[in-house]
Design an enzyme around this catalytic site. Structure first.
Site, mmCIF file in Angstrom:
data_model
loop_
_atom_site.group_PDB
_atom_site.id
_atom_site.type_symbol
_atom_site.label_atom_id
_atom_site.label_comp_id
_atom_site.label_asym_id
_atom_site.label_seq_id
_atom_site.Cartn_x
_atom_site.Cartn_y
_atom_site.Cartn_z
ATOM 1 N N ALA A 120 0.793 -1.231 0.000
ATOM 2 C CA ALA A 120 0.000 0.000 0.000
ATOM 3 C C ALA A 120 0.820 1.274 0.000
ATOM 4 O O ALA A 120 0.290 2.346 0.270
ATOM 5 C CB ALA A 120 -0.931 -0.002 1.214
ATOM 6 N N ASN A 189 2.196 -3.825 7.671
ATOM 7 C CA ASN A 189 3.209 -4.391 6.791
ATOM 8 C C ASN A 189 3.961 -3.299 6.037
ATOM 9 O O ASN A 189 5.098 -3.510 5.604
ATOM 10 C CB ASN A 189 2.568 -5.364 5.808
ATOM 11 C CG ASN A 189 2.196 -6.688 6.468
ATOM 12 O OD1 ASN A 189 3.022 -7.349 7.073
ATOM 13 N ND2 ASN A 189 0.932 -7.050 6.373
ATOM 14 N N HIS A 219 -0.578 6.851 4.927
ATOM 15 C CA HIS A 219 0.810 6.544 5.234
ATOM 16 C C HIS A 219 1.665 7.722 4.781
ATOM 17 O O HIS A 219 1.586 8.142 3.620
ATOM 18 C CB HIS A 219 1.290 5.288 4.511
ATOM 19 C CG HIS A 219 0.470 4.063 4.782
ATOM 20 N ND1 HIS A 219 0.493 3.410 5.993
ATOM 21 C CD2 HIS A 219 -0.405 3.385 3.991
ATOM 22 C CE1 HIS A 219 -0.321 2.357 5.931
ATOM 23 N NE2 HIS A 219 -0.881 2.332 4.736
#
Length: 268
Positions: A120, A189, A219
């Site tokens: 991602a 992750n 993120h």
């Protein structure tokens, strides 16, 4: 060695939010040079599954590439056996590789090869390139998600109450890319992927934030060193079937599969 004329025979382990999308695209012929030949899952899949459901051992007999889409435990339990059988392994749950001993064993195993997908987050190729110039002075990752996707069995009642009653962002954990993925095995992750790109688990500082207003999973990577400063920010729509992951992740897996199948004709 796979040639341009060899079709990769792929087995998908885990038929959840990631495996179902990636496996469905494979079954529909979406990746030239790769075909879905089997599925491994501990739940009955029913007649609608696009490939036979088999045991892990059977998958190793019929595949030359296994896609892990079922969590870090699969990498720990089966990673070495997959590689020792001569089968390649594409890891989606990169958090498993924060275990130094496991990572060393996987890299030493063979003749199969281990690969990981960025999932991602973007910018990993640039961080890998910068690494060639020397160590970065600072690398930080801030991940913000809905509180419900971050709840873990190890949390005490005080932290759970703060998360559940929050009206704004709450810092749930701060640590390194070595520490955080172990505590959030299904949600962070990305931290491991950044650390693998940088080449140092302890150099990446990670902050996990729970935010009831986080309609998108965010993120933010910031890195700096003698040769430059870098900032990457992504905001993903969570997967409806599994809000702990982002809708883009299975497509990152497919992109990696396309590269491994050797038919894309591009390196970007």
């Amino acid at each position: 060695m796979t040639t341009a004329h060899t079709v990769r025979k792929v087995g998908v382990v885990g038929w959840g939010a990631i495996g179902r999308v990636a496996g469905g695209a494979l079954a529909a012929g979406g990746i030239p040079g790769a075909e879905l030949v089997c599925i491994v899952d501990n739940r009955p899949l029913g007649e609608a599954a696009p490939a036979p459901q088999v045991s892990f051992e059977q998958a190793l007999d019929s595949c030359d590439l296994i896609v892990e889409a079922a969590g870090q435990g699969v990498v720990r339990e089966w990673g070495e056996r997959v590689l020792a059988s001569g089968t390649d392994l594409l890891v989606a749950s990169t958090g498993a590789l924060t275990d130094d001993e496991l990572a060393k064993r996987l890299l030493a195993a063979g003749p199969g090869r281990v690969y990981f997908t960025g999932g991602a987050v973007g910018g990993l190729d640039l961080l890998q390139s910068v690494r060639g110039l020397g160590p970065l002075d600072s690398v930080t990752l801030t991940t913000t998600k809905l509180p419900s996707t971050l709840e873990q069995p190890w949390m005490d009642e005080e932290l759970l109450d703060r998360m559940r009653s929050a009206t704004g962002p709450v810092v749930v954990m701060s640590g390194t890319a070595r520490d955080v993925p172990v505590k959030f095995p299904k949600s962070t992750n990305v931290a491991a992927s950044v650390a693998l790109a940088v080449g140092d688990l302890d150099a990446v500082r990670v902050q996990v934030v729970a935010d009831p207003g986080a309609l998108r999973t965010r993120h933010v990577i910031e890195a700096s060193g003698p040769h430059g400063a870098y900032r990457f920010e992504v905001a993903h729509v969570p997967d409806a079937a599994n809000p702990a992951t982002s809708k883009v992740v299975p497509h990152a897996v497919l992109r990696s599969l396309a590269a491994l199948a050797g038919r894309t004709g591009q390196i970007l």
